[in-house]
Structure formats: C-alpha cells, structure tokens
Design a protein around this motif. Structure first.
Motif, mmCIF file in Angstrom:
data_model
loop_
_atom_site.group_PDB
_atom_site.id
_atom_site.type_symbol
_atom_site.label_atom_id
_atom_site.label_comp_id
_atom_site.label_asym_id
_atom_site.label_seq_id
_atom_site.Cartn_x
_atom_site.Cartn_y
_atom_site.Cartn_z
ATOM 1 N N ILE A 155 4.231 17.096 -15.320
ATOM 2 C CA ILE A 155 3.711 15.812 -15.793
ATOM 3 C C ILE A 155 2.199 15.921 -15.925
ATOM 4 C CG2 ILE A 155 3.477 13.346 -15.315
ATOM 5 C CD1 ILE A 155 5.983 13.565 -13.555
ATOM 6 N N THR A 156 1.684 15.649 -17.105
ATOM 7 C CA THR A 156 0.236 15.581 -17.303
ATOM 8 C C THR A 156 -0.064 14.648 -18.469
ATOM 9 O OG1 THR A 156 -1.804 16.886 -17.392
ATOM 10 C CG2 THR A 156 -0.020 17.541 -18.887
ATOM 11 N N GLY A 157 -1.253 14.052 -18.432
ATOM 12 C CA GLY A 157 -1.677 13.153 -19.494
ATOM 13 C C GLY A 157 -1.035 11.785 -19.466
ATOM 14 N N SER A 158 -0.244 11.503 -18.424
ATOM 15 C CA SER A 158 0.517 10.258 -18.351
ATOM 16 C C SER A 158 -0.120 9.268 -17.384
ATOM 17 C CB SER A 158 1.953 10.531 -17.892
ATOM 18 O OG SER A 158 2.626 11.377 -18.795
ATOM 19 N N VAL A 159 0.078 7.985 -17.677
ATOM 20 C CA VAL A 159 -0.335 6.900 -16.775
ATOM 21 C C VAL A 159 0.941 6.180 -16.325
ATOM 22 C CG1 VAL A 159 -1.668 4.784 -16.509
ATOM 23 C CG2 VAL A 159 -2.538 6.629 -17.979
ATOM 24 N N LEU A 160 1.197 6.183 -15.038
ATOM 25 C CA LEU A 160 2.419 5.595 -14.479
ATOM 26 C C LEU A 160 2.136 4.193 -13.954
ATOM 27 C CD1 LEU A 160 5.365 5.780 -13.436
ATOM 28 C CD2 LEU A 160 4.422 6.820 -11.343
ATOM 29 N N PRO A 161 2.682 3.136 -14.591
ATOM 30 C CA PRO A 161 2.504 1.797 -14.045
ATOM 31 C C PRO A 161 3.278 1.657 -12.727
ATOM 32 C CG PRO A 161 3.196 1.720 -16.350
ATOM 33 C CD PRO A 161 3.426 3.114 -15.856
ATOM 34 N N VAL A 162 2.618 1.112 -11.715
ATOM 35 C CA VAL A 162 3.253 0.853 -10.429
ATOM 36 C C VAL A 162 3.012 -0.625 -10.128
ATOM 37 C CG1 VAL A 162 3.518 1.613 -8.041
ATOM 38 C CG2 VAL A 162 2.667 3.221 -9.766
ATOM 39 N N ALA A 163 3.799 -1.469 -10.820
ATOM 40 C CA ALA A 163 3.485 -2.887 -10.856
ATOM 41 C C ALA A 163 4.726 -3.752 -10.991
ATOM 42 C CB ALA A 163 2.527 -3.167 -12.016
ATOM 43 N N GLY A 164 5.817 -3.291 -10.426
ATOM 44 C CA GLY A 164 7.036 -4.107 -10.444
ATOM 45 C C GLY A 164 7.562 -4.391 -11.831
ATOM 46 N N GLY A 165 7.319 -3.489 -12.778
ATOM 47 C CA GLY A 165 7.828 -3.688 -14.139
ATOM 48 C C GLY A 165 6.780 -4.132 -15.129
ATOM 49 N N LEU A 189 0.822 -1.201 0.000
ATOM 50 C CA LEU A 189 0.000 0.000 0.000
ATOM 51 C C LEU A 189 0.863 1.260 0.000
ATOM 52 C CD1 LEU A 189 -2.792 -1.038 2.535
ATOM 53 C CD2 LEU A 189 -3.027 -0.795 0.054
ATOM 54 N N ASP A 190 1.952 1.230 0.758
ATOM 55 C CA ASP A 190 2.842 2.391 0.793
ATOM 56 C C ASP A 190 3.472 2.660 -0.564
ATOM 57 O OD1 ASP A 190 2.531 3.311 3.403
ATOM 58 O OD2 ASP A 190 4.003 1.908 4.201
ATOM 59 N N GLU A 191 3.829 1.598 -1.296
ATOM 60 C CA GLU A 191 4.416 1.796 -2.622
ATOM 61 C C GLU A 191 3.411 2.415 -3.582
ATOM 62 O OE1 GLU A 191 7.858 -1.657 -2.761
ATOM 63 O OE2 GLU A 191 5.772 -2.246 -3.075
ATOM 64 N N GLN A 192 2.154 2.013 -3.481
ATOM 65 C CA GLN A 192 1.130 2.625 -4.332
ATOM 66 C C GLN A 192 0.881 4.076 -3.936
ATOM 67 O OE1 GLN A 192 0.197 1.235 -6.994
ATOM 68 N NE2 GLN A 192 0.900 -0.856 -6.602
ATOM 69 N N ALA A 193 0.801 4.331 -2.639
ATOM 70 C CA ALA A 193 0.541 5.693 -2.164
ATOM 71 C C ALA A 193 1.684 6.629 -2.521
ATOM 72 C CB ALA A 193 0.302 5.686 -0.657
ATOM 73 N N ALA A 194 2.911 6.123 -2.506
ATOM 74 C CA ALA A 194 4.066 6.969 -2.831
ATOM 75 C C ALA A 194 3.963 7.516 -4.243
ATOM 76 C CB ALA A 194 5.360 6.177 -2.651
ATOM 77 N N ALA A 195 3.559 6.670 -5.186
ATOM 78 C CA ALA A 195 3.433 7.119 -6.574
ATOM 79 C C ALA A 195 2.284 8.106 -6.734
ATOM 80 C CB ALA A 195 3.239 5.916 -7.494
ATOM 81 N N ILE A 196 1.168 7.820 -6.089
ATOM 82 C CA ILE A 196 -0.003 8.694 -6.205
ATOM 83 C C ILE A 196 0.288 10.066 -5.602
ATOM 84 C CG2 ILE A 196 -2.378 9.037 -5.415
ATOM 85 C CD1 ILE A 196 -2.632 5.897 -5.573
ATOM 86 N N THR A 197 0.893 10.082 -4.426
ATOM 87 C CA THR A 197 1.157 11.369 -3.779
ATOM 88 C C THR A 197 2.224 12.160 -4.524
ATOM 89 O OG1 THR A 197 2.637 10.258 -2.194
ATOM 90 C CG2 THR A 197 0.370 10.676 -1.492
ATOM 91 N N PHE A 198 3.186 11.475 -5.130
ATOM 92 C CA PHE A 198 4.157 12.194 -5.968
ATOM 93 C C PHE A 198 3.445 12.902 -7.114
ATOM 94 C CE2 PHE A 198 6.515 11.905 -10.018
ATOM 95 C CZ PHE A 198 7.380 12.977 -9.805
ATOM 96 N N LEU A 199 2.611 12.170 -7.847
ATOM 97 C CA LEU A 199 1.916 12.773 -8.981
ATOM 98 C C LEU A 199 0.964 13.883 -8.544
ATOM 99 C CD1 LEU A 199 1.090 9.687 -11.243
ATOM 100 C CD2 LEU A 199 2.806 11.459 -11.638
ATOM 101 N N ALA A 200 0.436 13.775 -7.328
ATOM 102 C CA ALA A 200 -0.473 14.800 -6.809
ATOM 103 C C ALA A 200 0.256 16.055 -6.359
ATOM 104 C CB ALA A 200 -1.274 14.229 -5.637
ATOM 105 N N SER A 201 1.544 15.943 -6.130
ATOM 106 C CA SER A 201 2.305 17.046 -5.537
ATOM 107 C C SER A 201 2.851 17.995 -6.588
ATOM 108 C CB SER A 201 3.466 16.484 -4.705
ATOM 109 O OG SER A 201 4.510 16.025 -5.557
ATOM 110 N N ASP A 202 3.324 19.141 -6.115
ATOM 111 C CA ASP A 202 3.934 20.113 -7.022
ATOM 112 C C ASP A 202 5.235 19.600 -7.633
ATOM 113 O OD1 ASP A 202 1.876 21.858 -6.515
ATOM 114 O OD2 ASP A 202 2.966 23.011 -5.000
ATOM 115 N N GLU A 203 5.815 18.567 -7.046
ATOM 116 C CA GLU A 203 7.032 17.973 -7.617
ATOM 117 C C GLU A 203 6.785 17.433 -9.017
ATOM 118 O OE1 GLU A 203 9.521 15.614 -4.584
ATOM 119 O OE2 GLU A 203 7.488 15.545 -3.799
ATOM 120 N N ALA A 204 5.541 17.066 -9.302
ATOM 121 C CA ALA A 204 5.185 16.508 -10.611
ATOM 122 C C ALA A 204 4.545 17.569 -11.506
ATOM 123 C CB ALA A 204 4.236 15.323 -10.433
ATOM 124 N N GLY A 205 4.881 18.824 -11.275
ATOM 125 C CA GLY A 205 4.225 19.924 -11.966
ATOM 126 C C GLY A 205 4.367 19.932 -13.475
#
Length: 264
Positions: free
Chosen positions: A251-261, A233-249
């Motif tokens: 990035i748009t229109g992209s789908v990030l796989p979070v699935a071990g490759g 759950l933490d690995e999934q939340a890390a990706a979601i919160t990154f994309l939600a944050s200003d750090e990902a300012g």
C-alpha cells in the motif's frame, strides 16, 4: 492499552512519531513500543520528555526530542537526532497538526489563516523533506502522514486546506520515492474522543458565538459518520500502525479515512 497488541510486529524497527506528547501521537508511540519498536517521540512541548520516561519505565525503548516542526531547522534537527539514536529511521509518523480556531471562513484574520496552515501543513512538509535523504540512502522506509476528513467540513477552512495539502503531498511523494523502496501513506481521522489536552492547540471558545460555531463542527462530524459517533484513540492508532507495518507493504500513495464511514 485496551486494543489488541500485535506482539513483535515492530521488533527491530526504529520509528519516529511527531506530535507524540499526547492524543493520537502518544497512543501510536505507545502501541509501537508495545509491539517491539524503538520509538523516538518528537513534540515541541516539554511534556514529551515525561511521556518518554513513562514508556521507558514500562520497559519500552523510547527517546524524546523537543523541536518546533513548523520551521525546517527544527524538523531537520529532530530527524537528525532520531537517526543518531538508532543509525536508521524505518518509519516516520507525521502527526503534528490540529484546528486552532473554529469559525466560518469570513471571520478568520489573515494571520490566523497563516497560522492554521503553518500548524497543519508545514510540519509534515518539513519532516518529509528532512527524512528523505536518509530513507533514500537506506533504500527503504515508510512515511505515515496523519491528515483529516475535515477536508470536507464546516468552520475549519484553513485547516481543511492544510490537510488537503497533506493528502496531495502523500500522493505525489509516493510517486517520486517508490523507486527507492519507500512507501508514503496517510490516514484521515474523523472526530476522536480523547482526554483533555494537557497542552492546548489554541484559545478555548470564549463567547457564546464561539461555542455555537464549535458545536456546529461536532454536529457535522457526528452527522457525517455512518456510525454516528466519534472514534477512539485506539481506533486511530490501529489504522496508523497497520499502515506503518510490513503488513501494509503493498500500500502506498493512499489516504485511509478512519471516520466511521465519512470519506471526507
């Protein structure tokens, strides 16, 4: 929380998380609250009120809303209440969805197919539509949709089709709203280890055949992952919160796989 918290990353941000009573949604809401965000947790399960209360007892600024997001009226009411709480919505995380049945496509009934799409596509469609006027008025905001790498997977064709719709929505909406300073992105989780659900998505496997069909999903999920395991759950939340944050300012229109490759 076992994962690192980026203190202050969401300070001053009003964030709405749907499907927040348990699982990925709860983990995301708790992470954002720990990073300074004011969170509104939305779920149709009454459990969401207990969850928000626990977050508040830990010092978080958390509010809870119950709503049926499979209907537009429910989505609009939830978004309206979230905005009233803080006067704005900076981030919307659309996390509602999940496989109800697991079996080869020829065994689904028409009603089951409709229910899968209603569960895993329409809540995201409706909440995006409900929040857009507010974000356009603000000339800012981020929508993070939670899709799935199961768009390429066995025994979940209606769910896969629904999540494929989420991917298309993400890409197309991002094109439309970039002019307003709004980003639309998504993650595509793979298999994720989580505690037993306190509110079930659907009926448990009843027969030996049901169990074999579900095991085929597990085997394919692990086999498709280069890391040969489920995520956390933490690995999934890390990706979601990154994309939600200003750090990902940027990035748009992209789908990030979070699935071990597994790219889905």
């Amino acid at each position: 929380m076992s994962a690192a918290v980026h203190a202050g990353r969401f300070t001053g941000k009003a964030v709405t998380v749907t499907g927040a009573a348990q699982g990925i949604g709860l983990t995301v809401a708790a992470r954002i609250a720990a990073e300074g965000g004011a969170v509104v947790l939305v779920d149709r399960a009454e459990l969401v009120h207990d969850v928000a209360k626990e977050l508040r007892e830990g010092g978080a600024h958390a509010h809870s809303v119950t709503a049926d997001l499979e209907e537009f009226d429910g989505a609009q009411a939830a978004i309206d209440e979230a905005r009233q709480q803080h006067g704005r919505i900076d981030v919307l995380v659309n996390n509602v969805g999940g496989t109800i049945w697991a079996k080869p496509y020829e065994h689904y009934t028409p009603d089951q197919i409709r229910a899968e799409v209603q569960r895993s596509l329409f809540p995201t469609l409706w909440t995006c539509r409900a929040v857009l006027p507010y974000l356009i008025e603000q000339r800012s905001g981020t929508i993070v949709n939670v899709s799935s790498v199961a768009t390429r997977g066995v025994n979940r064709v209606p769910y896969a089709a629904a999540k494929g719709g989420v991917n298309a929505l993400t890409a197309s909406l991002a094109l439309e709203v970039a002019q307003y300073g709004i980003r639309v992105v998504a993650t595509a989780p793979g298999g994720t280890e989580a505690p037993a659900r306190r509110v079930a998505r659907g009926p448990a496997a009843q027969t030996e055949q049901d169990k074999r069909w579900y095991q085929q999903i597990v085997d394919q999920t692990v086999g498709s992952s280069l890391l040969k395991r489920y995520g956390t759950l933490d690995e999934q939340a890390a990706a979601i919160t990154f994309l939600a944050s200003d750090e990902a300012g940027y990035i748009t229109g992209s789908v990030l796989p979070v699935a071990g490759g597994d790219q889905g």
